[in-house]
Motif scaffolding. Structure first.
Motif, PDB file in Angstrom:
ATOM      1  N   MET A   1     -43.551 -23.954 -63.373  1.00 56.48           N
ATOM      2  CA  MET A   1     -44.395 -23.956 -64.567  1.00 56.48           C
ATOM      3  C   MET A   1     -45.168 -22.649 -64.646  1.00 56.48           C
ATOM      4  N   LYS A   2     -45.136 -22.013 -65.777  1.00 61.89           N
ATOM      5  CA  LYS A   2     -45.818 -20.734 -65.953  1.00 61.89           C
ATOM      6  C   LYS A   2     -47.324 -20.929 -65.985  1.00 61.89           C
ATOM      7  N   LEU A   3     -48.023 -20.082 -65.253  1.00 68.50           N
ATOM      8  CA  LEU A   3     -49.469 -20.148 -65.228  1.00 68.50           C
ATOM      9  C   LEU A   3     -50.037 -19.669 -66.563  1.00 68.50           C
ATOM     10  N   MET A   4     -51.228 -20.187 -66.913  1.00 68.57           N
ATOM     11  CA  MET A   4     -51.908 -19.655 -68.086  1.00 68.57           C
ATOM     12  C   MET A   4     -52.367 -18.230 -67.771  1.00 68.57           C
ATOM     13  N   SER A   5     -52.688 -17.484 -68.791  1.00 68.87           N
ATOM     14  CA  SER A   5     -53.038 -16.083 -68.596  1.00 68.87           C
ATOM     15  C   SER A   5     -54.360 -15.947 -67.839  1.00 68.87           C
ATOM     16  N   ILE A   6     -54.280 -15.356 -66.654  1.00 68.16           N
ATOM     17  CA  ILE A   6     -55.458 -15.107 -65.830  1.00 68.16           C
ATOM     18  C   ILE A   6     -55.682 -13.607 -65.733  1.00 68.16           C
ATOM     19  N   LYS A   7     -56.919 -13.199 -65.915  1.00 69.80           N
ATOM     20  CA  LYS A   7     -57.280 -11.793 -65.797  1.00 69.80           C
ATOM     21  C   LYS A   7     -57.832 -11.549 -64.394  1.00 69.80           C
ATOM     22  N   LEU A   8     -57.125 -10.724 -63.631  1.00 71.81           N
ATOM     23  CA  LEU A   8     -57.477 -10.466 -62.236  1.00 71.81           C
ATOM     24  C   LEU A   8     -57.844  -8.998 -62.045  1.00 71.81           C
TER      25      LEU A   8
ATOM     26  N   ALA B   1     -49.650 -10.928 -57.891  1.00 71.50           N
ATOM     27  CA  ALA B   1     -50.357 -11.570 -59.003  1.00 71.50           C
ATOM     28  C   ALA B   1     -49.614 -11.372 -60.313  1.00 71.50           C
ATOM     29  N   LYS B   2     -49.089 -10.179 -60.526  1.00 72.31           N
ATOM     30  CA  LYS B   2     -48.319  -9.908 -61.743  1.00 72.31           C
ATOM     31  C   LYS B   2     -47.090 -10.796 -61.830  1.00 72.31           C
ATOM     32  N   ALA B   3     -46.498 -11.093 -60.672  1.00 75.68           N
ATOM     33  CA  ALA B   3     -45.309 -11.949 -60.645  1.00 75.68           C
ATOM     34  C   ALA B   3     -45.605 -13.361 -61.125  1.00 75.68           C
ATOM     35  N   THR B   4     -46.872 -13.769 -61.072  1.00 74.40           N
ATOM     36  CA  THR B   4     -47.263 -15.095 -61.567  1.00 74.40           C
ATOM     37  C   THR B   4     -47.556 -15.068 -63.069  1.00 74.40           C
ATOM     38  N   GLY B   5     -47.595 -13.886 -63.643  1.00 72.20           N
ATOM     39  CA  GLY B   5     -47.927 -13.748 -65.058  1.00 72.20           C
ATOM     40  C   GLY B   5     -49.354 -13.332 -65.311  1.00 72.20           C
ATOM     41  N   ALA B   6     -50.117 -13.051 -64.240  1.00 72.88           N
ATOM     42  CA  ALA B   6     -51.513 -12.642 -64.410  1.00 72.88           C
ATOM     43  C   ALA B   6     -51.589 -11.228 -64.989  1.00 72.88           C
TER      44      ALA B   6
ATOM     45  N   GLU C   1     -66.988  -8.393 -65.987  1.00 68.86           N
ATOM     46  CA  GLU C   1     -67.177  -9.372 -67.063  1.00 68.86           C
ATOM     47  C   GLU C   1     -65.826  -9.818 -67.621  1.00 68.86           C
ATOM     48  N   TRP C   2     -64.871  -8.898 -67.700  1.00 65.91           N
ATOM     49  CA  TRP C   2     -63.521  -9.176 -68.215  1.00 65.91           C
ATOM     50  C   TRP C   2     -62.756 -10.154 -67.333  1.00 65.91           C
ATOM     51  N   ALA C   3     -62.927 -10.048 -66.044  1.00 64.99           N
ATOM     52  CA  ALA C   3     -62.070 -10.762 -65.097  1.00 64.99           C
ATOM     53  C   ALA C   3     -62.390 -12.252 -64.983  1.00 64.99           C
ATOM     54  N   ASP C   4     -61.322 -13.046 -64.854  1.00 61.78           N
ATOM     55  CA  ASP C   4     -61.477 -14.447 -64.448  1.00 61.78           C
ATOM     56  C   ASP C   4     -61.583 -14.540 -62.932  1.00 61.78           C
ATOM     57  N   ALA C   5     -60.905 -13.615 -62.256  1.00 63.56           N
ATOM     58  CA  ALA C   5     -60.847 -13.620 -60.796  1.00 63.56           C
ATOM     59  C   ALA C   5     -60.923 -12.192 -60.275  1.00 63.56           C
ATOM     60  N   ILE C   6     -61.425 -12.059 -59.042  1.00 61.54           N
ATOM     61  CA  ILE C   6     -61.590 -10.741 -58.430  1.00 61.54           C
ATOM     62  C   ILE C   6     -61.159 -10.810 -56.972  1.00 61.54           C
ATOM     63  N   ILE C   7     -60.351  -9.859 -56.553  1.00 58.91           N
ATOM     64  CA  ILE C   7     -60.030  -9.687 -55.140  1.00 58.91           C
ATOM     65  C   ILE C   7     -60.602  -8.337 -54.711  1.00 58.91           C
ATOM     66  N   PHE C   8     -61.364  -8.355 -53.621  1.00 56.08           N
ATOM     67  CA  PHE C   8     -61.919  -7.130 -53.060  1.00 56.08           C
ATOM     68  C   PHE C   8     -61.131  -6.749 -51.809  1.00 56.08           C
TER      69      PHE C   8
ATOM     70  N   VAL D   1     -55.358 -17.128 -55.313  1.00 60.53           N
ATOM     71  CA  VAL D   1     -56.508 -16.800 -56.157  1.00 60.53           C
ATOM     72  C   VAL D   1     -56.175 -17.029 -57.624  1.00 60.53           C
ATOM     73  N   VAL D   2     -55.007 -16.584 -58.054  1.00 61.31           N
ATOM     74  CA  VAL D   2     -54.605 -16.775 -59.452  1.00 61.31           C
ATOM     75  C   VAL D   2     -54.472 -18.265 -59.771  1.00 61.31           C
ATOM     76  N   THR D   3     -53.884 -19.028 -58.860  1.00 57.78           N
ATOM     77  CA  THR D   3     -53.711 -20.465 -59.082  1.00 57.78           C
ATOM     78  C   THR D   3     -55.056 -21.171 -59.223  1.00 57.78           C
ATOM     79  N   VAL D   4     -55.990 -20.878 -58.313  1.00 51.57           N
ATOM     80  CA  VAL D   4     -57.310 -21.515 -58.381  1.00 51.57           C
ATOM     81  C   VAL D   4     -58.056 -21.070 -59.636  1.00 51.57           C
ATOM     82  N   ALA D   5     -57.902 -19.803 -60.006  1.00 51.48           N
ATOM     83  CA  ALA D   5     -58.543 -19.319 -61.238  1.00 51.48           C
ATOM     84  C   ALA D   5     -58.008 -20.058 -62.449  1.00 51.48           C
ATOM     85  N   GLU D   6     -56.730 -20.381 -62.417  1.00 49.88           N
ATOM     86  CA  GLU D   6     -56.155 -21.157 -63.512  1.00 49.88           C
ATOM     87  C   GLU D   6     -56.780 -22.549 -63.582  1.00 49.88           C
ATOM     88  N   TRP D   7     -56.927 -23.191 -62.419  1.00 51.32           N
ATOM     89  CA  TRP D   7     -57.571 -24.511 -62.395  1.00 51.32           C
ATOM     90  C   TRP D   7     -58.983 -24.440 -62.975  1.00 51.32           C
TER      91      TRP D   7
END
Length: 205
Positions: A1-8, A30-35, A76-83, A193-199
Motif C-alpha cells: 500500500m502506498k504511503l500518503m505524502s510525507i514531507k521529510l 525515504a524516497k523509495a516509500t514515496g516521501a 515548519e514544512w516537514a512532517d518528520a525530521i531525521i538528524f 520514521v516515514v511510516t510513523v509520520a504517516e500514522w
C-alpha cells in the motif's frame, strides 16, 4: 500500500563526509516509500584556517557546496525530521546546537509539536559517545513536543549495524572508513520514521 505524502527533512552536520553519507542513504530509502525529501546541512561555524588545515574536511565542504543550508522554514514544512551528527565529547557538534538554539520562535508558537523525529550519529571508536549524542539531541526534541521514533530492535539490520536502539550509529577509522555495515539500519530507520509520520498525519486529520 502506498504511503500518503510525507514531507521529510534530513538535517545533518558532517566535516569529512560520514554523516552526509548516512543522510543520503536515509534520503534514498525515504524516497523509495514515496516521501518528499529534503537533505539539508547546518551552517559551518569552524574557522576557515581549521578547514584548510584538513584536506578531507576541505574536500568534503567543496563537494557538498550545492546542498542547501537548513532554515527554520524547512522545520515548519516537514512532517518528520531525521538528524545525523558526529559526536563531540558525547554531545552535539556546535554547528547543530547553534541551529537548534534558533528554533525558540517556532517552539513558542507550537510549530514543532508532533513533528516525528529520529537521529543518527558517528564517532571514531565504538564507545565514543554516539548513544549519548543521540540522547542529547532527543532532549531538545522532548522540549519541542516532538514524537521521537527510535529504531529500538525492530529489525535484524540494527544488530548487524552494532545494535544501537536509540538511532543508527557507526564507528569511523583513521582513514575515514566506516567499520560497521550500517546502510541497512539507516534505511530501516528512515522507512520507520516515514511510516510513523504517516500514522501521526492520518491521526491528526
Amino acid at each position: 500500500m502506498k504511503l500518503m505524502s510525507i514531507k521529510l527533512a534530513i538535517i545533518y552536520y558532517s566535516s569529512t563526509g560520514t554523516n552526509h553519507q548516512l543522510a543520503q542513504w536515509a534520503a534514498d530509502a525515504a524516497k523509495a516509500t514515496g516521501a518528499e525529501v529534503k537533505v539539508l546541512k547546518v551552517p559551518e561555524l569552524a574557522p576557515e584556517a581549521a578547514i584548510e588545515s584538513n584536506p578531507a574536511w576541505k574536500a568534503h565542504m567543496e563537494a557538498t557546496a550545492d546542498i542547501n543550508t537548513v532554515s527554520l522554514d524547512d522545520l515548519e514544512w516537514a512532517d518528520a525530521i531525521i538528524f545525523s551528527v558526529p559526536t563531540r565529547f558525547g554531545n552535539l557538534p556546535a554547528q547543530m546546537k547553534q541551529f537548534l538554539d534558533t528554533t525558540g520562535g517556532l517552539w513558542f508558537h507550537g510549530k514543532l509539536t508532533n513533528k516525528v523525529v529520529s537521529a543518527m550519529s558517528s564517532a571514531s571508536n565504538a564507545h565514543g559517545g554516539q548513544e549519548q549524542t543521540i540522547l542529547s539531541l532527543y532532549t531538545t526534541m522532548y522540549h519541542w513536543g516532538a514524537i521521537v521514533v527510535a529504531p529500538g530492535y525492530s529489525d535484524p539490520s540494527i544488530f548487524a549495524a552494532g545494535g544501537n536502539p536509540y538511532g543508527t550509529s557507526v564507528t569511523v577509522n583513521q582513514e575515514g572508513k566506516m567499520i560497521e555495515d550500517v546502510r541497512g539500519a539507516v534505511e530501516h530507520q528512515a522507512k520507520r520514521v516515514v511510516t510513523v509520520a504517516e500514522w501521526v498525519k492520518k491521526g491528526m486529520k
